[in-house]
Design a protein around this motif. Structure first.
Motif, PDB file in Angstrom:
ATOM      1  N   TRP A 228       0.700  -1.451  -0.031  1.00 42.91           N
ATOM      2  CA  TRP A 228       0.640   0.455   0.689  1.00 42.91           C
ATOM      3  C   TRP A 228       0.918   1.027  -0.083  1.00 42.91           C
ATOM      4  O   TRP A 228       0.587   2.163  -0.440  1.00 42.91           O
ATOM      5  CB  TRP A 228      -1.341  -0.147   1.429  1.00 42.91           C
ATOM      6  N   GLY A 258      -1.216   2.655  -4.574  1.00 44.64           N
ATOM      7  CA  GLY A 258      -2.193   2.089  -4.674  1.00 44.64           C
ATOM      8  C   GLY A 258      -3.296   1.015  -5.305  1.00 44.64           C
ATOM      9  O   GLY A 258      -4.344   0.696  -4.964  1.00 44.64           O
ATOM     10  N   LEU A 261      -4.632  -2.201  -4.309  1.00 44.14           N
ATOM     11  CA  LEU A 261      -5.520  -2.905  -3.827  1.00 44.14           C
ATOM     12  C   LEU A 261      -7.507  -2.282  -4.214  1.00 44.14           C
ATOM     13  O   LEU A 261      -8.379  -2.284  -3.058  1.00 44.14           O
ATOM     14  CB  LEU A 261      -5.113  -1.423  -2.633  1.00 44.14           C
TER      15      LEU A 261
END
Length: 384
Positions: A228, A258, A261
């Motif tokens: 992340w 990111g 994710l």
């Protein structure tokens, strides 16, 4: 209508993405505990008899378990040819190291007990350690590099050029994922020895298995946080036809922080993967404390399933992103074999996979039971 058109091309591509995951998980869940036992061998067994106890817990099944690795490589070759070409060419030296370590393992199994000399046997025992530890580490390192992107590109004729090096693979994030892989498989091996061994070997395996479960939880969490915070993901920014031809250059890709994710927001069900990874490892930690051996091993398998699945669902639809030419990244939609090939392979898989699973289950049933020192001493002609 042509027979293969009964199943849409885009659906077949997703099915084979799932089946590839099944094969890789099958390899990690079965041959994974073999590698874990090998990595634990110098620590859980202090005498020759104890080492034979540990070795004979996996002796009857390791060859069958290793078949999942061959099936996975074969599936990549047949269903995802560009993925096979890029990964096996780019990771050539890493693959060579893995294969060298895996070759040591069968040789060690066959030769360690051929002589009574203890130095001879200890040498082959360390070969078993190498055959367990090194592949576990290298496979994890490879996953870390895949998540960061691999330095390859295609020219206009789709000829691949790889611009990386072996030592370039050993970057901090890849080493973190490598250690996560080692911890996961050592945990799995400890759970297996707790289930199949008896006496001091099982007792020590429970201790190391519990430590490895805790390490797996911590390293898996660190890997996710690092993904992340420090690792950029990839996003397709142009229109793409899920039923279109397999041409990786026919799209545009952006690198975004990111991005790996984002799938968890788009597909909330994907959260099951990391949840299983954590819950399974927690189950191993507490299962070992309460001596629920069967539950501990099932929890270990669930953790392996969750951790390996997390990589796949985080990257979907990417299979192998390119760090130097993002548009050349291989995805589910542009790196597969033809419609007909995927359909024919699916038919074969539907017929033969249940047979393989049924035979595997039968083998485990027939060979079930604990291995103890008394049996090893009484039966000097034991397998290993």
């Amino acid at each position: 209508m042509i027979l293969f058109e009964l199943v849409p091309y885009d659906l077949l591509r997703v099915i084979w993405w799932v089946l590839l995951g099944v094969l890789l998980i099958g390899f990690a869940a079965t041959d994974g505990f073999d590698m874990g036992v090998g990595a634990l061998l110098p620590f859980v067994a202090k005498s020759d008899t104890e080492r034979r106890v540990a070795i004979n817990t996996i002796g009857p099944v390791w060859e069958g378990n290793q078949v999942w690795f061959i099936l996975g490589g074969g599936a990549i070759f047949a269903a995802w040819p560009p993925l096979y070409a890029v990964s096996f060419s780019g990771f050539y030296l890493a693959m060579f190291v893995v294969l060298a370590a895996l070759i040591l393992r069968p040789v060690a199994f066959k030769y360690r007990s051929k002589r009574e000399d203890m130095r001879w046997r200890e040498t082959w025992d360390w070969a078993l350690f190498i055959g367990g530890f090194v592949p576990a580490l290298i496979f994890g390192v490879a996953i870390g590099n895949v998540l960061q992107g691999v330095p390859f590109r295609f020219d206009a004729d789709l000829r691949m050029t790889y611009e990386g090096s072996f030592f370039g693979l050993l970057n901090p994030y890849a080493l973190l994922t490598g250690l996560t892989s080692v911890a996961m498989l050592v945990m799995h091996g400890g759970a297996w020895l707790g289930l199949k061994a008896d006496g001091p070997v099982a007792q020590r395996a429970r201790i190391y298995g519990q430590m490895a479960a805790l390490a797996t939880i911590v390293l898996f969490a660190l890997g996710g946080l690092s993904l992340w915070a420090f690792v950029d993901g990839y996003v397709i920014t142009s229109a793409i036809d899920p039923n279109g031809p397999s041409n990786p250059l026919a799209k545009e890709v952006a690198v975004q922080s990111g991005a790996w994710l984002a799938n968890y927001e788009t597909y909330p069900v994907f959260m099951l993967a990391p949840a299983l990874g954590f819950l399974g490892a927690i189950g191993v930690f507490f299962g070992i404390r309460t001596r629920y051996e069967g539950l501990t091993f099932v929890s270990s398998k669930l953790s392996v399933l969750g951790i390996v699945s997390t990589v796949g669902v985080s990257m979907f639809p990417f299979l192998l992103p390119s760090s130097i030419e993002p548009k050349a990244s291989l995805t589910v939609w542009d790196a597969s074999s033809s419609h007909a090939t995927l359909f024919n392979m699916l038919v074969v898989t539907v017929i033969f996979m249940p047979i393989v699973l049924a035979y595997t289950a039968w083998v485990y049933k027939v060979l079930w039971g604990k291995v103890d020192e008394e049996a090893i001493v009484r039966d000097q002609d034991h397998a290993y």
